[in-house]
Write a protein that holds these residues in place. Structure first.
Motif, PDB file in Angstrom:
ATOM      1  N   THR A  90       0.836  -1.206   0.000  1.00 40.12           N
ATOM      2  CA  THR A  90       0.000   0.000   0.000  1.00 40.12           C
ATOM      3  C   THR A  90       0.870   1.256   0.000  1.00 40.12           C
ATOM      4  N   GLN A 131      -8.432   0.432  -0.219  1.00 36.22           N
ATOM      5  CA  GLN A 131      -8.891  -0.880   0.219  1.00 36.22           C
ATOM      6  C   GLN A 131     -10.325  -0.816   0.752  1.00 36.22           C
ATOM      7  N   ASP A 211      -6.446  -0.998  -4.554  1.00 36.95           N
ATOM      8  CA  ASP A 211      -6.049  -1.799  -3.390  1.00 36.95           C
ATOM      9  C   ASP A 211      -7.229  -2.717  -3.090  1.00 36.95           C
ATOM     10  N   GLY A 291      -3.258  -8.933   3.924  1.00 34.42           N
ATOM     11  CA  GLY A 291      -3.315  -7.527   4.369  1.00 34.42           C
ATOM     12  C   GLY A 291      -3.271  -6.480   3.312  1.00 34.42           C
TER      13      GLY A 291
END
Ligand code: ADP
Ligand code: MG
Length: 291
Positions: A90, A131, A211, A291
């Motif tokens: 990220t 995300q 994301d 993640g």
């Protein structure tokens, strides 16, 4: 950021638009320094991106997150970033958006240092789908036009078609004007992320950063997301932090990151035999734990 928020409230007519600006201001730590004579970022062609030996830490008293990250992404096509949680995936996107600048090394867009481009021009050329991309209360239409207030009906329909949301709109009682509930709760997680992608596409980005949500998707949403990304990648440069094997296997190139370094770059077929970490991630289908 407070001044940006106050300014945004005065500037925008609708509450939804103001909320979007607040959301944007919240995630901007500081305005990055501009070059003395920043270049306007022109054109509509898909962008090329390169990291050259990038070292980065979030603050001087924090450890380095990127320890010399290098990769090259040509215009068009899909590049997937995979790796364990905390690998720095990220952070790659935060650096491309210039939420932060690298301590050492260089990031280029179309061969030119990011810092040389005008920041607002750079950001308007990038569609960034986070995300947990926010879907706001209001109608589906409200959520889409946040991406581009000038979008006309044909633009909206095109974005919905690309993201495979046109079928959903046909089923909704009031079509695009159906209220989506508080933070989009009337939509599934997969639909919310595709609404966020549709919103980003309305800006006609030269670069789409996605994301992927870590939550499990049902088969229909998973296929819709995969087809959406494949479609967009035909005309735009697409970078995806990927958590799904179905996304990764169709990538033109996969960048495997671990602990702030690029371990390997290749296609799924190459990496399954060449990189044990990749093989392990693939075997577990990159389940949400990455993640
Ligand atoms: P990934 O997306 O691969 O899981 P990230 O890029 O989100 O990894 O994070 C890499 C590392 O940077 C992690 O150790 C994370 O805790 C740290 N980190 C991320 N964002 C920040 C931040 N804003 N400030 C300080 N540390 C951060
Ligand atoms: Mg991440």
């Amino acid at each position: 950021p407070i001044q940006q928020v106050v300014g945004a409230v005065a500037q925008y007519q609708t509450g939804a638009a103001a909320l979007a600006r607040i959301e944007e201001a919240r995630r901007l730590p500081a305005e990055p320094a501009s070059a003395p004579a920043p270049l306007p970022l022109p054109g509509a062609e898909p962008a090329a991106i390169a990291f050259e030996n990038v070292r980065f830490r979030y603050a001087d008293d924090l450890p380095y997150i990127h320890h010399g990250v290098t990769f090259t992404v040509p215009p068009r096509g899909m590049t997937a970033f995979v790796g364990p949680s905390g690998a720095g995936k990220t952070t790659v996107f935060s650096l491309i958006e210039r939420f932060y600048d690298p301590g050492e090394g260089r990031i280029t867009l179309d061969g030119q240092d990011l810092a040389d481009w005008d920041v607002s021009g750079l950001r308007s050329a990038i569609g960034y789908v986070e995300q947990d991309a926010p879907v706001l209360s209001g109608s589906l239409r409200d959520n889409l036009v946040l991406g581009n207030p000038d979008a006309d009906e044909a633009d909206l329909l095109r974005a919905l078609k690309t993201t495979r949301l046109d079928g959903l709109v046909d089923r909704l009682p009031n079509g695009m004007d159906t209220l989506v509930g508080h933070r989009g709760t009337k939509l599934s997680g997969g639909e919310r992320q595709r609404v966020a992608i549709a919103r980003a596409l309305l800006r006609r980005p030269r670069l789409l950063l996605l994301d992927e949500a870590t939550s499990q998707l049902d088969a229909v949403n998973e296929a819709a997301l995969r087809d959406t990304v494949a479609d967009v990648a035909r005309t735009t440069t697409v970078l995806v932090v990927a958590h799904r094997l179905s996304t990764v296997t169709m990538a033109d190139r996969i960048v495997v990151m671990d602990a702030g370094e690029v371990r390997a770059v290749g296609t799924h077929r190459e990496l399954v035999t060449a990189d044990p970490l990749y093989a392990e991630l693939a075997a577990t289908q990159f389940l949400a734990s990455t993640g």
